[in-house]
Design a protein around this motif. Structure first.
Motif, short mmCIF file in Angstrom:
data_model
loop_
_atom_site.label_atom_id
_atom_site.label_comp_id
_atom_site.label_asym_id
_atom_site.label_seq_id
_atom_site.Cartn_x
_atom_site.Cartn_y
_atom_site.Cartn_z
N LYS A 88 4.10 -2.43 -5.06
CA LYS A 88 3.18 -3.23 -5.87
C LYS A 88 3.09 -4.65 -5.33
O LYS A 88 4.09 -5.21 -4.89
N GLY A 89 1.90 -5.21 -5.37
CA GLY A 89 1.71 -6.60 -4.99
C GLY A 89 1.57 -6.86 -3.51
O GLY A 89 1.56 -8.02 -3.09
N ASP A 118 8.38 -3.99 -6.28
CA ASP A 118 7.53 -5.17 -6.38
C ASP A 118 7.75 -6.08 -5.18
O ASP A 118 8.85 -6.13 -4.61
N THR A 152 -2.86 0.66 1.12
CA THR A 152 -3.69 0.69 -0.08
C THR A 152 -5.09 1.17 0.32
O THR A 152 -5.47 1.12 1.49
N HIS A 174 -2.55 6.57 -8.39
CA HIS A 174 -2.03 5.78 -7.29
C HIS A 174 -2.93 5.93 -6.07
O HIS A 174 -3.66 6.91 -5.92
N GLU A 189 9.43 2.02 -8.28
CA GLU A 189 8.44 1.01 -7.93
C GLU A 189 9.13 -0.16 -7.25
O GLU A 189 10.21 -0.59 -7.67
N SER A 248 1.04 0.66 0.06
CA SER A 248 1.11 1.17 -1.32
C SER A 248 2.27 2.14 -1.52
O SER A 248 2.63 2.44 -2.65
#
Length: 491
Positions: free
Chosen positions: A308-309, A180, A339, A466, A178, A314
């Protein structure tokens, strides 16, 4: 862009009687149209009966410019086809859609001695969302939909072992995890085996039917009409006959599948397909002359990351590292997936993407990449190649949680990843289940069709996962990662 599969057992396939819902203020009634065939002497040519050609709405030329409300109205007003003639001694099945579910359905029908024809719209090859794009003369290579897959079910594991033996797939041993916003990367544990096609996902799909002798493939072909007549399904592409079949399988979804079913004489199946909700995802393919400036130390070796974020991205993956491990120099090919929210906000007709939209999406996603990596805006070097593609019907957001749908009265079924989740594994399991169900139905002679109805009344539930799909086993890895992170913070 696939990807956990809810657990299920043989009890999931308990047959239900095919009973159209009773008319009420909340439910539309279905008429019944019975088609008969009296001669079964020649499988390919049926003797003509005195039964008139159906004159229901299912035979009108479909309108491809109608609104969703109009299509829905047609769907629920159409008459239900009911085949009463015995099943042929040598039945043939039409499979509309050459993605993983359709291909595995064809393979498993052959294992049961049933012939089939797969109709697919792919110009470059089979596979549907198992897409791989190769750009010459470099060459550049991108998996631009399904990124990798995992194995959880023993039946799928047998398939994967076979693909490994044939050299069709390989383990993806690169680091993924992942990422961030700001460049904080957390790798997943390496206990879960991940797989990719040796030369990309599409070559895997194209190889699946290479050794079959009872499967015919027709592509590119866009089936535009399904017409029941004289105990058979007659398929056509813009008025051009494509053959007649004892049963049909719908192995694709989205607007095209809805239009095809809207006037087919299969209101029960059409209703279930209409309940399916799909996301939209943008894919940005970008080749860079130099490696991306990935943040900090060992992190520079990561090959894939769930972002993420960041609103516009994505997922990101280094296709050069993933697929061309021996290549130490040359362009670095990355696939970035948006996303679902970004896809919805920037959705346009995927067959005709305006140039302005393509440029806007490309810029927005590259800015998202910079944010994810912790780079200042505008500092990322310009790619030497870019291409954007919209997957307008990318992934399911709801599911009935069953392996397949089958209407024995109309001799038609549905298979696809969305019936169980959103993964390559779920697509394969769905294709297997429907093939065996149809073969069992044929073997019974169709004498008691009500015993073979499945999935026609199931309710849909929201699907978690996801934006780029589900990966069976991945959640346990994430749990391990989070526990390790919590332990580090506490110590």
């Amino acid at each position: 862009m696939y990807a956990s599969i809810p657990s299920f057992s043989s009890s999931s396939l308990v047959s239900r009687a095919l009973k159209p819902p009773k008319p009420s203020s909340h439910c539309l009634s279905f008429k019944t149209l019975t088609l008969t065939c009296t001669s079964q002497t020649k499988p390919k040519k049926r003797a003509t009966t005195n039964a008139p050609k159906p004159t229901s709405k299912s035979n009108r030329k479909p309108s491809y410019g109608t609104s969703r409300r109009s299509v829905l109205k047609k769907t629920f007003n159409q008459e239900q086809v009911m085949f009463s003639a015995p099943v042929s001694n040598d039945p043939v099945v039409a499979i509309i859609g050459g993605g993983m579910a359709g291909l595995i359905c064809a393979l498993n029908l052959e294992k049961r001695g049933v012939r089939s024809t797969v109709f697919d719209t792919g110009i470059h090859g089979l596979g549907g969302r198992m897409g791989t794009r190769i750009i010459d003369p470099w060459p550049l290579i991108f998996d631009h939909a399904a990124q990798f897959f995992t194995v959880n079910d023993s039946r799928f594991a047998e398939l994967v072992d076979c693909w490994l033996e044939k050299g069709l797939i390989q383990e993806w041993q690169g680091i993924i995890g992942e990422l961030d916003v700001g460049g904080l990367f957390s790798p997943f544990p390496s206990s879960l085996r991940r797989y990719v096609g040796v030369n990309g996902m599409r070559p895997l799909a194209d190889s699946l039917l290479s050794e079959t002798c009872m499967v015919n493939v027709v592509r590119p072909c866009w089936i535009s009409k399904l017409e029941p007549f004289n105990g058979m399904w007659h398929l056509s592409e813009n008025g051009k006959p494509c053959g007649e079949f004892d049963a049909i399988v719908i192995a694709h979804n989205g607007k095209c599948a809805n239009r095809l079913l809207a006037t087919s004489g299969l209101p029960l199946i059409a209703r279930q397909m209409k309940r399916l909700e799909l996301s939209s995802i943008w894919a940005l393919l970008a080749a860079f002359e130099d490696p991306l400036p990935l943040p900090g130390g060992a992190v520079t070796s990561f090959e894939g990351a769930f972002v993420k974020g960041v609103d516009s991205v994505s997922w990101m993956a280094n296709n050069t590292k993933k697929l061309l491990r021996s290549q130490s120099s040359g362009p670095h090919c990355w696939t970035f997936l948006s996303t679902a929210a970004y896809g919805k906000r920037n959705k346009v007709p995927q067959e005709n993407i305006p140039t302005a939209t393509a440029e806007k999406v490309k810029a927005g996603m590259l800015e998202g990449v910079e944010a994810a990596l912790g780079l200042s805006k505008g500092s990322l070097k310009k790619p030497l190649y870019t291409r954007v593609q919209l997957w307008g019907a990318a992934l399911p957001t709801n599911t009935p949680g069953i392996p397949c749908i089958f209407d024995p009265q109309g001799r038609a079924g549905i298979c696809g990843d969305w019936l169980l989740g959103s993964s390559i594994e779920s697509a394969a399991l769905s294709g297997m289940s429907l093939a065996n169900h149809i073969a069992d139905y044929f073997q019974s002679g169709g004498a008691h069709p009500e015993e073979f109805a499945v999935g026609l009344q199931n309710e849909f539930q929201p699907l978690e996962g996801h934006d780029v799909g589900q990966f069976p086993g991945l959640e346990s890895e994430k749990k391990q990662m989070n526990e390790a992170r919590a332990y580090q913070l506490a110590s």
